[in-house]
Design an enzyme around this catalytic site. Structure first.
Site, short mmCIF file in Angstrom:
data_model
loop_
_atom_site.label_atom_id
_atom_site.label_comp_id
_atom_site.label_asym_id
_atom_site.label_seq_id
_atom_site.Cartn_x
_atom_site.Cartn_y
_atom_site.Cartn_z
N ARG A 28 42.12 -28.03 110.83
CA ARG A 28 41.22 -27.03 111.41
C ARG A 28 40.30 -27.64 112.46
O ARG A 28 40.14 -27.10 113.55
CB ARG A 28 40.42 -26.34 110.30
CG ARG A 28 41.31 -25.55 109.35
CD ARG A 28 40.59 -25.14 108.08
NE ARG A 28 39.53 -24.16 108.32
CZ ARG A 28 38.80 -23.62 107.35
NH1 ARG A 28 39.00 -23.97 106.09
NH2 ARG A 28 37.88 -22.72 107.64
N ILE A 66 44.04 -27.27 98.52
CA ILE A 66 44.41 -26.35 99.60
C ILE A 66 43.24 -25.38 99.74
O ILE A 66 42.78 -24.82 98.74
CB ILE A 66 45.69 -25.55 99.30
CG1 ILE A 66 46.88 -26.47 99.09
CG2 ILE A 66 45.99 -24.59 100.45
CD1 ILE A 66 48.19 -25.73 98.84
N ASP A 67 42.73 -25.20 100.95
CA ASP A 67 41.63 -24.25 101.15
C ASP A 67 42.02 -22.88 100.62
O ASP A 67 43.19 -22.49 100.66
CB ASP A 67 41.30 -24.13 102.64
CG ASP A 67 40.68 -25.40 103.20
OD1 ASP A 67 40.16 -26.22 102.41
OD2 ASP A 67 40.73 -25.58 104.43
N MET A 68 41.03 -22.15 100.14
CA MET A 68 41.28 -20.84 99.55
C MET A 68 42.09 -19.93 100.46
O MET A 68 43.02 -19.25 100.02
CB MET A 68 39.96 -20.16 99.19
CG MET A 68 40.12 -18.80 98.53
SD MET A 68 38.56 -18.02 98.12
CE MET A 68 37.99 -17.53 99.76
#
Length: 310
Positions: free
Chosen positions: A223, A119-121
């Site tokens: 995204r 999971i992206d930060m």
């Protein structure tokens, strides 16, 4: 700092991996991996020989979790689910990383527990973690076989009026001279598909809350797909901003005000909302975060610098 360096004095010669097994309760494989990473130091220099014998004064660098009080949302004998806050890494990037979700995972379930997916930060929401090695193999394999369904929520710029699907291949970029995108839509990339459904439109903010279902698992898939259809996620510092703002973000030079106005929000407004997967029984776990309220973190449309140009 979760990575600590501790001195030890060893009276009698012993195989390095045996010392680690006995002192830290590691498996042989874990002990040998720690040695291979250079985490045993003699006179300040790392050794890498997994069969090495050690004695006298040594130092060992190892991960010692330091909790900040995040509690799991759901606990099973095989796995944990956390509601990860935005701004927290899943795993430490380097030994200098001060805190990650791995601190909470291992505080709760011990050395063999681990996060099982990326999971992206800045993405908030559900993180699935294994509690033992067999569970880690099973869950990572389930992600690879697409047996785990993920559903996200996102606040995006503009009005989304009807459901739509994006099927556009994604390739990793290696040229950052014109923009800082990590990936791009490319016929030479890997197939990617995402389904989107509108949930709410805020006219005053000119922002839509949408549901996102990635049917493949490419890097930054949601995204880049939303950027591709000109509905970038509000707060995204990479996809939907000008080069200067992205560069300032990546270099750690961006101010809070610049981040707010250049990207349209205080943070990336993407949230991992639910997980469905089989593990003996069928599980459907939903985040308890009210992501509708995240609209309070959105910059008003008149002050957004780049999004209003799209």
């Amino acid at each position: 700092m979760p990575f600590v360096k501790r001195p030890f004095h060893i009276e009698k010669p012993i195989k390095a991996f045996l010392f680690i097994i006995r002192h830290f309760n590691y498996t042989q494989g874990e002990a040998q991996r720690l040695i291979a990473k250079g985490r045993i130091l003699i006179e300040g220099k790392s050794i890498y020989d997994r069969a090495a014998t050690i004695e006298g004064d040594i130092e060992i660098v190892y991960f010692e979790p330091q909790s900040r009080g995040e509690k799991p949302l759901f606990v099973d004998k095989n796995f944990l689910v956390f509601d990860k806050p935005s701004g927290v890494l899943v795993h430490p990037n380097t030994m200098a990383t001060e805190y990650s979700m791995l601190d909470e995972i291992r505080t709760h379930s011990g050395q063999n527990a681990n996060g099982t997916h990326r999971i992206d930060m800045e993405t908030s929401g559900l993180l699935l973690a294994s509690r033992h090695k067999d569970a880690e193999r099973f869950l990572k394999g389930s992600f690879e076989r697409k047996h785990i369904q993920k559903q996200y929520l996102a606040w995006v710029t503009g009005e989304v009026t009807k459901p739509f699907t994006v099927e556009a291949s994604i390739g990793i970029r290696d040229d950052y001279s014109t923009n800082k995108h990590k990936v791009e839509i490319s016929d030479k990339g890997k197939y990617a598909k995402t389904e989107f459904r509108p949930l709410h439109y805020d006219k005053e903010l000119d922002a839509s809350l949408i549901e996102c279902k990635p049917l493949t698992g490419r890097t930054h898939q949601i995204r880049i797909h939303l950027f591709h259809v000109k509905h970038p996620i509000l707060g995204d510092p990479i996809y939907g901003t000008e080069f200067r703002a992205s560069d300032n973000y990546l270099e750690g030079r961006i101010t809070e005000e610049e981040r707010f106005t250049e990207t349209g929000a205080t943070r990336l407004l993407l949230h991992a909302h639910s997980l469905q997967f089989p593990y003996g029984s069928q599980y459907h776990i939903v985040s308890k975060v009210d992501f509708f309220e995240a609209k309070n973190e959105i910059c008003c449309k008149d002050k957004r610098r780049f999004f209003k140009k799209l």
